[in-house]
Design a protein around this motif. Structure first.
Motif, mmCIF file in Angstrom:
data_model
loop_
_atom_site.group_PDB
_atom_site.id
_atom_site.type_symbol
_atom_site.label_atom_id
_atom_site.label_comp_id
_atom_site.label_asym_id
_atom_site.label_seq_id
_atom_site.Cartn_x
_atom_site.Cartn_y
_atom_site.Cartn_z
ATOM 1 N N GLU A 80 0.842 -1.202 0.000
ATOM 2 C CA GLU A 80 0.000 0.000 0.000
ATOM 3 C C GLU A 80 0.877 1.252 0.000
ATOM 4 O O GLU A 80 2.003 1.230 0.500
ATOM 5 C CB GLU A 80 -0.894 0.028 1.250
ATOM 6 N N PHE A 81 0.321 2.346 -0.531
ATOM 7 C CA PHE A 81 1.021 3.629 -0.524
ATOM 8 C C PHE A 81 0.033 4.728 -0.894
ATOM 9 O O PHE A 81 -1.106 4.457 -1.286
ATOM 10 C CB PHE A 81 2.219 3.617 -1.472
ATOM 11 N N VAL A 82 0.475 5.975 -0.752
ATOM 12 C CA VAL A 82 -0.365 7.124 -1.099
ATOM 13 C C VAL A 82 0.413 8.047 -2.023
ATOM 14 O O VAL A 82 1.573 8.383 -1.750
ATOM 15 C CB VAL A 82 -0.833 7.898 0.151
ATOM 16 N N ILE A 83 -0.223 8.434 -3.128
ATOM 17 C CA ILE A 83 0.357 9.386 -4.081
ATOM 18 C C ILE A 83 -0.286 10.754 -3.861
ATOM 19 O O ILE A 83 -1.500 10.870 -3.726
ATOM 20 C CB ILE A 83 0.118 8.927 -5.532
ATOM 21 N N HIS A 84 0.547 11.787 -3.839
ATOM 22 C CA HIS A 84 0.075 13.164 -3.697
ATOM 23 C C HIS A 84 0.538 13.964 -4.910
ATOM 24 O O HIS A 84 1.648 13.760 -5.418
ATOM 25 C CB HIS A 84 0.646 13.823 -2.445
ATOM 26 N N ILE A 85 -0.312 14.883 -5.356
ATOM 27 C CA ILE A 85 0.076 15.772 -6.460
ATOM 28 C C ILE A 85 0.796 16.989 -5.878
ATOM 29 O O ILE A 85 0.314 17.622 -4.936
ATOM 30 C CB ILE A 85 -1.166 16.226 -7.256
ATOM 31 N N CYS A 86 1.958 17.300 -6.439
ATOM 32 C CA CYS A 86 2.751 18.428 -5.947
ATOM 33 C C CYS A 86 2.253 19.739 -6.555
ATOM 34 O O CYS A 86 1.907 19.795 -7.735
ATOM 35 C CB CYS A 86 4.218 18.223 -6.288
ATOM 36 N N ASP A 87 2.216 20.772 -5.739
ATOM 37 C CA ASP A 87 1.761 22.074 -6.219
ATOM 38 C C ASP A 87 2.649 23.188 -5.669
ATOM 39 O O ASP A 87 3.578 22.930 -4.885
ATOM 40 C CB ASP A 87 0.283 22.306 -5.854
ATOM 41 N N GLU A 88 2.363 24.421 -6.090
ATOM 42 C CA GLU A 88 3.216 25.547 -5.711
ATOM 43 C C GLU A 88 3.270 25.774 -4.202
ATOM 44 O O GLU A 88 4.259 26.302 -3.683
ATOM 45 C CB GLU A 88 2.722 26.825 -6.405
#
Length: 203
Positions: A80-88
């Motif tokens: 299992e893991f979690v992906i996050h979208i990178c932003d400013e």
């Protein structure tokens, strides 16, 4: 036009060719858990969509001299893991997590990111991301180099839950201008969304 045979290039030269030409690249900030339950976090720009049905994302985690990185090892062990979208707004802190820390130290703690509980996986995410995607391992493919040694772990993750900031999500669509995504260029360079344009697809 110059023509180059990759067989004539070193690993470093091929890497530079890829990161300088495959641009901009979306960045996945990935959280995973060690067997000691320490929350690990690291950014990866070898990341993309594989399929929407089933909902599969890919992350390619390069090995160093055949040794798995913490993220790949944790994901392989836990599934299992979690992906996050990178932003400013979060990229500065996320960049801090790229530091080489011992496996028993949490990059999340080091960068002063705030863990948040997940809904369908045991791995926490981080509160600072406007979009996070809980994933379970679909498949892990170990890529070998020409000498037959493991060089990369291609992780295919099935999305099992989405968390999206309400301000971004309108009529089933994500507002990219409000998301303010950040992408990776070569070297130490990043890029913002910038100007966009529309081309209608043919029927």
């Amino acid at each position: 036009m110059q023509s180059i045979d990759p067989a004539a290039l070193s690993d470093k030269e091929i890497y530079k060719f890829f990161i300088g030409s495959i641009i901009p690249r979306p960045i996945a900030f990935v959280t995973s858990l060690t067997k000691e339950n320490i929350l690990n976090g690291a950014p990866f720009s070898f990341f993309n969509i594989v399929s929407s049905n089933p909902p599969i994302l890919s992350i390619a985690v390069q090995r160093k001299e055949g040794v798995q990185k913490d993220t790949a090892r944790n994901i392989q062990a836990q599934g299992e893991f979690v992906i996050h979208i990178c932003d400013e707004e979060n990229i500065i802190k996320i960049n801090e997590t790229a530091a080489n820390l011992p496996s028993d130290k949490s990059e999340i703690d080091d960068a002063k990111l705030q863990p948040v509980e997940s809904s369908k996986v045991s791995v926490p995410g981080i509160k600072e991301a406007k979009i996070r995607i809980e994933c379970k391992v679909e498949k892990i493919i170990t890529m070998k180099n020409d000498q037959g040694y493991p060089a990369c772990d291609l992780i295919l993750g099935r999305a099992v839950y989405f968390h999206i900031s309400e301000a971004l999500y309108q009529d089933g669509k994500i507002n990219a201008q409000l998301l303010k995504p950040v992408s990776r260029m070569a070297g130490n360079d990043y890029s913002r969304l910038g100007e966009t344009f529309t081309i209608k697809r043919p029927d």
